[in-house]
Motif scaffolding. Sequence first.
Motif, PDB file in Angstrom:
ATOM      1  N   THR A   1       0.829  -1.202   0.000  1.00 35.26           N
ATOM      2  CA  THR A   1       0.000   0.000   0.000  1.00 35.26           C
ATOM      3  C   THR A   1       0.860   1.248   0.000  1.00 35.26           C
ATOM      4  O   THR A   1       0.548   2.239  -0.665  1.00 35.26           O
TER       5      THR A   1
ATOM      6  N   ASN B   1       0.801   4.256  -2.695  1.00 37.69           N
ATOM      7  CA  ASN B   1       0.591   5.643  -2.292  1.00 37.69           C
ATOM      8  C   ASN B   1       1.710   6.539  -2.789  1.00 37.69           C
ATOM      9  O   ASN B   1       1.466   7.680  -3.208  1.00 37.69           O
ATOM     10  N   ARG B   2       2.951   6.051  -2.731  1.00 36.45           N
ATOM     11  CA  ARG B   2       4.071   6.844  -3.248  1.00 36.45           C
ATOM     12  C   ARG B   2       3.914   7.093  -4.743  1.00 36.45           C
ATOM     13  O   ARG B   2       4.176   8.195  -5.230  1.00 36.45           O
TER      14      ARG B   2
ATOM     15  N   GLY C   1       1.066   7.175  -6.404  1.00 35.53           N
ATOM     16  CA  GLY C   1      -0.021   8.130  -6.579  1.00 35.53           C
ATOM     17  C   GLY C   1       0.392   9.549  -6.257  1.00 35.53           C
ATOM     18  O   GLY C   1       0.050  10.493  -6.982  1.00 35.53           O
ATOM     19  N   LEU C   2       1.153   9.720  -5.155  1.00 31.02           N
ATOM     20  CA  LEU C   2       1.616  11.057  -4.783  1.00 31.02           C
ATOM     21  C   LEU C   2       2.594  11.608  -5.820  1.00 31.02           C
ATOM     22  O   LEU C   2       2.584  12.810  -6.111  1.00 31.02           O
TER      23      LEU C   2
ATOM     24  N   TRP D   1      -5.115   9.603   5.993  1.00 29.19           N
ATOM     25  CA  TRP D   1      -4.299   8.835   5.054  1.00 29.19           C
ATOM     26  C   TRP D   1      -2.890   8.656   5.598  1.00 29.19           C
ATOM     27  O   TRP D   1      -2.318   7.558   5.575  1.00 29.19           O
TER      28      TRP D   1
ATOM     29  N   LEU E   1      -0.870   5.229   6.760  1.00 28.95           N
ATOM     30  CA  LEU E   1       0.436   4.833   6.228  1.00 28.95           C
ATOM     31  C   LEU E   1       1.413   4.521   7.344  1.00 28.95           C
ATOM     32  O   LEU E   1       2.197   3.579   7.273  1.00 28.95           O
TER      33      LEU E   1
END
Length: 198
Positions: free
Chosen positions: A13, A17-18, A20-21, A84, A88
């Motif tokens: 995950t 997330n990395r 997506g960011l 969020w 994380l």
Amino acid sequence: MTRRGRRALGRGTARANRAGLTTLGLILFAGGGAAVSRGLGAFGPAAAGQPLLNGGMTSLTRQGWFWPAVAAASIVVALIGLSWLLALLRPGRLRRVRLESGLSGVTEMNGRLAGDALGKQVSGFPGVRNARAVLRGTADSPALDVRVTTRDPAAVDSVLARLRDEAFPALRSTLGFEHLPALVRLGFAKGRPPRQVH
């Protein structure tokens, strides 16, 4: 550690997330770069002299409800971002572990009780000051996150050996899992930095 184990402990995950960011950052960077380029005349002097917001948008910002609505939306976005980040930093604890399922029904066990029992067992090992174990992941594919604080760095090898040979096999047998990925975080009571063992 297997890919399934890394995913259960939140690492898969975190990678998503990395990604997506990074994508969001690139989009914002491209938008900001386009605005600056326009202001510097890269798209021609006519475009550089025009405002970024057209007349309709400018009149909208003069409405009494506009800025309070923007403030409320900003607070919502900030709260979503905070939750969020917290997710994380600390992957969720697994509430229930599925022991078996079939036509007759589903048998589950409280995930917290299983983790607490393991932590209590490990806390009784020689040289261990305290231990805490948490089951993470999904009910069908759990993973262990274990934190152990030792009184003496010399006891690390014996603690790891007992985890590998006694504690983990016993928990796997209790839960009925052939494989149970584990992340062990070792710390020392004298304030030394923690050591992670995969």
